[in-house]
Scaffold this active site. Sequence first.
Site, PDB file in Angstrom:
ATOM      1  N   LYS A 115      43.972  36.675  53.993  1.00  0.00           N
ATOM      2  CA  LYS A 115      42.674  36.057  53.712  1.00  0.00           C
ATOM      3  C   LYS A 115      42.151  35.307  54.925  1.00  0.00           C
ATOM      4  CE  LYS A 115      42.364  35.949  48.733  1.00  0.00           C
ATOM      5  NZ  LYS A 115      42.105  35.210  47.524  1.00  0.00           N
ATOM      6  N   LYS A 197      45.447  47.753  48.584  1.00  0.00           N
ATOM      7  CA  LYS A 197      45.319  47.621  47.123  1.00  0.00           C
ATOM      8  C   LYS A 197      43.842  47.525  46.725  1.00  0.00           C
ATOM      9  CE  LYS A 197      45.020  42.879  45.976  1.00  0.00           C
ATOM     10  NZ  LYS A 197      44.932  41.965  44.939  1.00  0.00           N
ATOM     11  N   LYS A 200      39.040  43.315  43.616  1.00  0.00           N
ATOM     12  CA  LYS A 200      37.784  43.064  42.916  1.00  0.00           C
ATOM     13  C   LYS A 200      36.739  42.407  43.810  1.00  0.00           C
ATOM     14  CE  LYS A 200      38.839  38.694  40.376  1.00  0.00           C
ATOM     15  NZ  LYS A 200      39.610  37.965  41.346  1.00  0.00           N
TER      16      LYS A 200
HETATM   17  P1  AMP Z   1      42.876  38.714  41.676  1.00  0.00           P
HETATM   18  O1  AMP Z   1      41.951  39.869  41.618  1.00  0.00           O
HETATM   19  O2  AMP Z   1      43.533  38.556  43.016  1.00  0.00           O
HETATM   20  O3  AMP Z   1      42.270  37.426  41.140  1.00  0.00           O
HETATM   21  O4  AMP Z   1      44.095  39.056  40.698  1.00  0.00           O
HETATM   22  C1  AMP Z   1      44.141  38.810  39.318  1.00  0.00           C
HETATM   23  C2  AMP Z   1      45.331  39.509  38.704  1.00  0.00           C
HETATM   24  O5  AMP Z   1      45.177  40.931  38.810  1.00  0.00           O
HETATM   25  C3  AMP Z   1      46.655  39.180  39.391  1.00  0.00           C
HETATM   26  O6  AMP Z   1      47.672  39.177  38.410  1.00  0.00           O
HETATM   27  C4  AMP Z   1      46.855  40.327  40.327  1.00  0.00           C
HETATM   28  O7  AMP Z   1      48.202  40.549  40.648  1.00  0.00           O
HETATM   29  C5  AMP Z   1      46.270  41.492  39.526  1.00  0.00           C
HETATM   30  N1  AMP Z   1      45.750  42.539  40.422  1.00  0.00           N
HETATM   31  C6  AMP Z   1      44.736  42.397  41.307  1.00  0.00           C
HETATM   32  N2  AMP Z   1      44.510  43.545  41.972  1.00  0.00           N
HETATM   33  C7  AMP Z   1      45.423  44.442  41.505  1.00  0.00           C
HETATM   34  C8  AMP Z   1      45.715  45.816  41.803  1.00  0.00           C
HETATM   35  N3  AMP Z   1      45.026  46.487  42.710  1.00  0.00           N
HETATM   36  N4  AMP Z   1      46.704  46.421  41.123  1.00  0.00           N
HETATM   37  C9  AMP Z   1      47.410  45.740  40.190  1.00  0.00           C
HETATM   38  N5  AMP Z   1      47.196  44.450  39.869  1.00  0.00           N
HETATM   39  C10 AMP Z   1      46.217  43.791  40.511  1.00  0.00           C
END
Ligand code: AMP
Length: 334
Positions: A115, A197, A200
């Site tokens: 980040k 990965k 969002k």
């Molecule tokens: P974030 O989008 O970083 O706020 O992540 C929220 C939740 O979604 C966390 O538990 C992450 O580990 C999971 N997560 C985010 N992106 C992925 C992805 N590409 N594949 C699987 N889990 C994800």
Amino acid sequence: MKDNKKIILSGIQPSGTLCIGNYLGAIKNWVDLQHDYDSIFVVVDMHAITLRQNPAELRKRCLSFAAQFIACGIDPKLSSIFVQSHVSAHAELAWVLNCFTYMGELNRMTQFKDKSKKNNANINAGLFTYPILMASDILLYQADLVPVGADQKQHLELARNIAERFNNEYSPTFKIPEPYIPNRGARIMSLQSPKSKMSKSDENENNFIGLLDNEKTILKKIKRSVTDSGSEVNYQNGGEGLKNLINIYSLFSGEKIELIEEKYKNQGYKEFKDGLTEVIIESLKPIQKKYHSLIDEKSYLEKILNEGSTNAMYRSRKTIQKVYRKIGFPQFKS
Ligand code: AMP
Ligand code: TRP
């Protein structure tokens, strides 16, 4: 009855657009686990401000994310849902735990390294100490299990280390939480750059499928997704792009990979992508329908979130008082 159940806690930052990575890696498991656990799901707005957010959008997104949790199947009768900034104990415990975490530990966090590379105009102290706030979220509620995607494993390890350190220095205070990372779905990859990965908050929206994307958008994004130079729908021989698409197909449809390979045996990527598009659209349809019926029910959503934070305030207070007492902060009877 809740008292005998083990506790799960997880959170998502209200930034960007909830995507199928969040769903398959985290939310889908929350939905399954909530029946057997005392469950707490947090819209972690305090985490989101480590990157600059538009205030009006952040406010709206908190409500929208809560509505999407419910639309995905989180049942407010079974689980607590609340907004992190409504419960002041998160910030309070974070300060204490700041004093129990080493710079060297935070320096090793790969998410911080990533980040800060991406946002080098705003490498603020919050971005650096963010894992301590996450540890506080978890330890405040004495969570047994934390269902997250694979990218959060390192943060969870840190939370465990901080808890153990505190417990050893004083006496058992925090439960040591275990990660719950699914065997499959823990790391859904980007559609256009499958070596990274799916995120969002990706600037390129073609890299992810949003939970609220319409049919046309899903069709377009899958059509443009990266596969291989080959033409065979075969998981073993496939590159990262194809493997990821087959995985997504299998997770949404519940069909085994061999069955999917068999289905598209004599067909090409086009037919496979058409099938995948259909599977995603059909899986997201009920979620979107529920979401659209909920999002205008502002007072209903606010009620759920208020109930969630009232419950969270009560529970978190118990831990914070215990911590304050152990470290020697004076406490007077009022
Ligand atoms: P974030 O989008 O970083 O706020 O992540 C929220 C939740 O979604 C966390 O538990 C992450 O580990 C999971 N997560 C985010 N992106 C992925 C992805 N590409 N594949 C699987 N889990 C994800
Ligand atoms: N750090 C997590 C992420 O970026 C979000 C999060 C904050 C979280 N607090 C948490 C996840 C507590 C699980 C438990 O995805």
